[in-house]
Write a protein that holds these residues in place. Structure first.
Motif, PDB file in Angstrom:
ATOM      1  N   LEU A   1       9.714   2.112 -17.469  1.00  0.00           N
ATOM      2  CA  LEU A   1       9.163   0.796 -17.121  1.00  0.00           C
ATOM      3  C   LEU A   1       9.783   0.293 -15.819  1.00  0.00           C
ATOM      4  O   LEU A   1       9.083  -0.248 -14.960  1.00  0.00           O
ATOM      5  N   ALA A   2      11.077   0.478 -15.662  1.00  0.00           N
ATOM      6  CA  ALA A   2      11.737   0.079 -14.415  1.00  0.00           C
ATOM      7  C   ALA A   2      11.190   0.888 -13.241  1.00  0.00           C
ATOM      8  O   ALA A   2      10.963   0.349 -12.146  1.00  0.00           O
ATOM      9  N   THR A   3      10.947   2.161 -13.470  1.00  0.00           N
ATOM     10  CA  THR A   3      10.371   3.012 -12.423  1.00  0.00           C
ATOM     11  C   THR A   3       8.991   2.504 -12.031  1.00  0.00           C
ATOM     12  O   THR A   3       8.670   2.419 -10.834  1.00  0.00           O
ATOM     13  N   ALA A   4       8.175   2.169 -13.012  1.00  0.00           N
ATOM     14  CA  ALA A   4       6.827   1.656 -12.728  1.00  0.00           C
ATOM     15  C   ALA A   4       6.901   0.346 -11.947  1.00  0.00           C
ATOM     16  O   ALA A   4       6.102   0.122 -11.026  1.00  0.00           O
ATOM     17  N   ARG A   5       7.851  -0.516 -12.277  1.00  0.00           N
ATOM     18  CA  ARG A   5       8.006  -1.779 -11.542  1.00  0.00           C
ATOM     19  C   ARG A   5       8.351  -1.529 -10.067  1.00  0.00           C
ATOM     20  O   ARG A   5       7.799  -2.159  -9.175  1.00  0.00           O
ATOM     21  N   VAL A   6       9.288  -0.611  -9.841  1.00  0.00           N
ATOM     22  CA  VAL A   6       9.693  -0.298  -8.467  1.00  0.00           C
ATOM     23  C   VAL A   6       8.525   0.328  -7.704  1.00  0.00           C
ATOM     24  O   VAL A   6       8.295   0.013  -6.533  1.00  0.00           O
ATOM     25  N   CYS A   7       7.784   1.191  -8.360  1.00  0.00           N
ATOM     26  CA  CYS A   7       6.607   1.792  -7.710  1.00  0.00           C
ATOM     27  C   CYS A   7       5.564   0.719  -7.375  1.00  0.00           C
ATOM     28  O   CYS A   7       4.928   0.779  -6.316  1.00  0.00           O
ATOM     29  N   ASN A   8       5.401  -0.247  -8.261  1.00  0.00           N
ATOM     30  CA  ASN A   8       4.475  -1.357  -7.978  1.00  0.00           C
ATOM     31  C   ASN A   8       4.942  -2.147  -6.752  1.00  0.00           C
ATOM     32  O   ASN A   8       4.127  -2.590  -5.949  1.00  0.00           O
ATOM     33  N   GLU A   9       6.251  -2.315  -6.627  1.00  0.00           N
ATOM     34  CA  GLU A   9       6.781  -2.991  -5.438  1.00  0.00           C
ATOM     35  C   GLU A   9       6.459  -2.188  -4.180  1.00  0.00           C
ATOM     36  O   GLU A   9       6.119  -2.758  -3.139  1.00  0.00           O
ATOM     37  N   ALA A  10       6.550  -0.870  -4.273  1.00  0.00           N
ATOM     38  CA  ALA A  10       6.219  -0.017  -3.127  1.00  0.00           C
ATOM     39  C   ALA A  10       4.741  -0.162  -2.763  1.00  0.00           C
ATOM     40  O   ALA A  10       4.387  -0.233  -1.574  1.00  0.00           O
ATOM     41  N   LEU A  11       3.876  -0.240  -3.762  1.00  0.00           N
ATOM     42  CA  LEU A  11       2.451  -0.454  -3.485  1.00  0.00           C
ATOM     43  C   LEU A  11       2.217  -1.821  -2.846  1.00  0.00           C
ATOM     44  O   LEU A  11       1.372  -1.952  -1.948  1.00  0.00           O
ATOM     45  N   ALA A  12       2.956  -2.818  -3.286  1.00  0.00           N
ATOM     46  CA  ALA A  12       2.826  -4.152  -2.690  1.00  0.00           C
ATOM     47  C   ALA A  12       3.244  -4.127  -1.219  1.00  0.00           C
ATOM     48  O   ALA A  12       2.606  -4.774  -0.369  1.00  0.00           O
ATOM     49  N   ILE A  13       4.277  -3.379  -0.906  1.00  0.00           N
ATOM     50  CA  ILE A  13       4.723  -3.251   0.489  1.00  0.00           C
ATOM     51  C   ILE A  13       3.647  -2.550   1.315  1.00  0.00           C
ATOM     52  O   ILE A  13       3.319  -2.981   2.426  1.00  0.00           O
ATOM     53  N   ALA A  14       3.080  -1.478   0.760  1.00  0.00           N
ATOM     54  CA  ALA A  14       2.018  -0.758   1.472  1.00  0.00           C
ATOM     55  C   ALA A  14       0.819  -1.663   1.712  1.00  0.00           C
ATOM     56  O   ALA A  14       0.238  -1.665   2.807  1.00  0.00           O
ATOM     57  N   GLU A  15       0.470  -2.448   0.716  1.00  0.00           N
ATOM     58  CA  GLU A  15      -0.667  -3.363   0.856  1.00  0.00           C
ATOM     59  C   GLU A  15      -0.387  -4.429   1.909  1.00  0.00           C
ATOM     60  O   GLU A  15      -1.239  -4.730   2.744  1.00  0.00           O
ATOM     61  N   ALA A  16       0.803  -4.978   1.886  1.00  0.00           N
ATOM     62  CA  ALA A  16       1.165  -6.017   2.857  1.00  0.00           C
ATOM     63  C   ALA A  16       1.224  -5.457   4.275  1.00  0.00           C
ATOM     64  O   ALA A  16       0.886  -6.146   5.244  1.00  0.00           O
ATOM     65  N   ALA A  17       1.635  -4.207   4.390  1.00  0.00           N
ATOM     66  CA  ALA A  17       1.755  -3.586   5.713  1.00  0.00           C
ATOM     67  C   ALA A  17       0.411  -3.128   6.266  1.00  0.00           C
ATOM     68  O   ALA A  17       0.277  -2.927   7.476  1.00  0.00           O
ATOM     69  N   TRP A  18      -0.562  -2.970   5.409  1.00  0.00           N
ATOM     70  CA  TRP A  18      -1.856  -2.413   5.793  1.00  0.00           C
ATOM     71  C   TRP A  18      -2.444  -3.014   7.078  1.00  0.00           C
ATOM     72  O   TRP A  18      -2.864  -2.263   7.965  1.00  0.00           O
ATOM     73  N   PRO A  19      -2.469  -4.330   7.237  1.00  0.00           N
ATOM     74  CA  PRO A  19      -3.071  -4.900   8.455  1.00  0.00           C
ATOM     75  C   PRO A  19      -2.336  -4.492   9.738  1.00  0.00           C
ATOM     76  O   PRO A  19      -2.927  -4.515  10.812  1.00  0.00           O
ATOM     77  N   GLU A  20      -1.084  -4.125   9.621  1.00  0.00           N
ATOM     78  CA  GLU A  20      -0.287  -3.754  10.792  1.00  0.00           C
ATOM     79  C   GLU A  20      -0.336  -2.254  11.098  1.00  0.00           C
ATOM     80  O   GLU A  20       0.160  -1.824  12.136  1.00  0.00           O
ATOM     81  N   VAL A  21      -0.905  -1.487  10.181  1.00  0.00           N
ATOM     82  CA  VAL A  21      -0.922  -0.029  10.330  1.00  0.00           C
ATOM     83  C   VAL A  21      -2.076   0.367  11.257  1.00  0.00           C
ATOM     84  O   VAL A  21      -3.216  -0.049  11.063  1.00  0.00           O
ATOM     85  N   VAL A  22      -1.758   1.186  12.243  1.00  0.00           N
ATOM     86  CA  VAL A  22      -2.800   1.653  13.155  1.00  0.00           C
ATOM     87  C   VAL A  22      -3.737   2.598  12.412  1.00  0.00           C
ATOM     88  O   VAL A  22      -3.339   3.277  11.457  1.00  0.00           O
ATOM     89  N   GLU A  23      -4.979   2.610  12.839  1.00  0.00           N
ATOM     90  CA  GLU A  23      -6.019   3.381  12.151  1.00  0.00           C
ATOM     91  C   GLU A  23      -5.639   4.845  11.934  1.00  0.00           C
ATOM     92  O   GLU A  23      -5.887   5.400  10.874  1.00  0.00           O
TER      93      GLU A  23
END
Length: 113
Positions: free
Chosen positions: A28-50
Motif C-alpha cells: 500500500l505504501a508502494t502504491a501511494r508513492v507510485c501515485n505521487e510519481a504519477l501526480a508529478i508526471a501529470e503536473a510536469a506534462w505542460p512543461e514537457v517538450v513534445e
C-alpha cells in the motif's frame, strides 16, 4: 522482503495478524508513492517538450502497472486477516489508490494537454 519474511516467521494468531497487516502495509505504501510519481508526471506534462512526451507516457504506464501489481499483493495478503472490517477497509483503500492512478494515467496517456 522483510515484511514477507515476518509473515512466514509469525507464530501464534496475534503475531500472524500483525504480520498480515504489515504484509498489506508495504505494498500500500508502494502504491501511494507510485501515485505521487504519477501526480508529478501529470503536473510536469505542460512543461514537457513534445519530443519527450512519449517518454513521460511510457514511464507513467510502467508506474501504473507497478501500482496494479503491488495491489494484487494486498488482495492476496488480505486472506491472512481475520477481521472482515479490516479487510473491507483495506479493499477500499486499494480501490481508491487504483482509481486515482488510473485517472492520472488516463489524463497523461490519452489527453492532449
Amino acid at each position: 522482503m522483510a515484511a514477507f519474511q515476518g509473515y512466514l516467521d509469525a507464530e501464534g494468531p496475534e503475531a500472524q495478524q500483525m504480520a498480515s497487516r504489515q504484509a498489506c502495509a508495504v505494498p500500500l505504501a508502494t502504491a501511494r508513492v507510485c501515485n505521487e510519481a504519477l501526480a508529478i508526471a501529470e503536473a510536469a506534462w505542460p512543461e514537457v517538450v513534445e519530443s519527450v512526451r512519449c517518454d513521460v507516457r511510457a514511464g507513467a504506464l510502467l508506474i501504473g502497472a507497478a501500482i496494479d501489481a503491488v495491489l494484487l499483493n494486498v488482495e492476496a495478503d488480505l486472506a491472512g486477516l481475520d477481521d472482515p472490517d479490516s479487510k473491507e477497509e483495506l479493499r477500499e483503500i486499494c480501490r481508491k489508490l487504483q482509481s486515482e492512478a488510473h485517472a492520472r494515467l488516463e489524463r497523461i496517456t490519452l489527453c492532449d494537454h
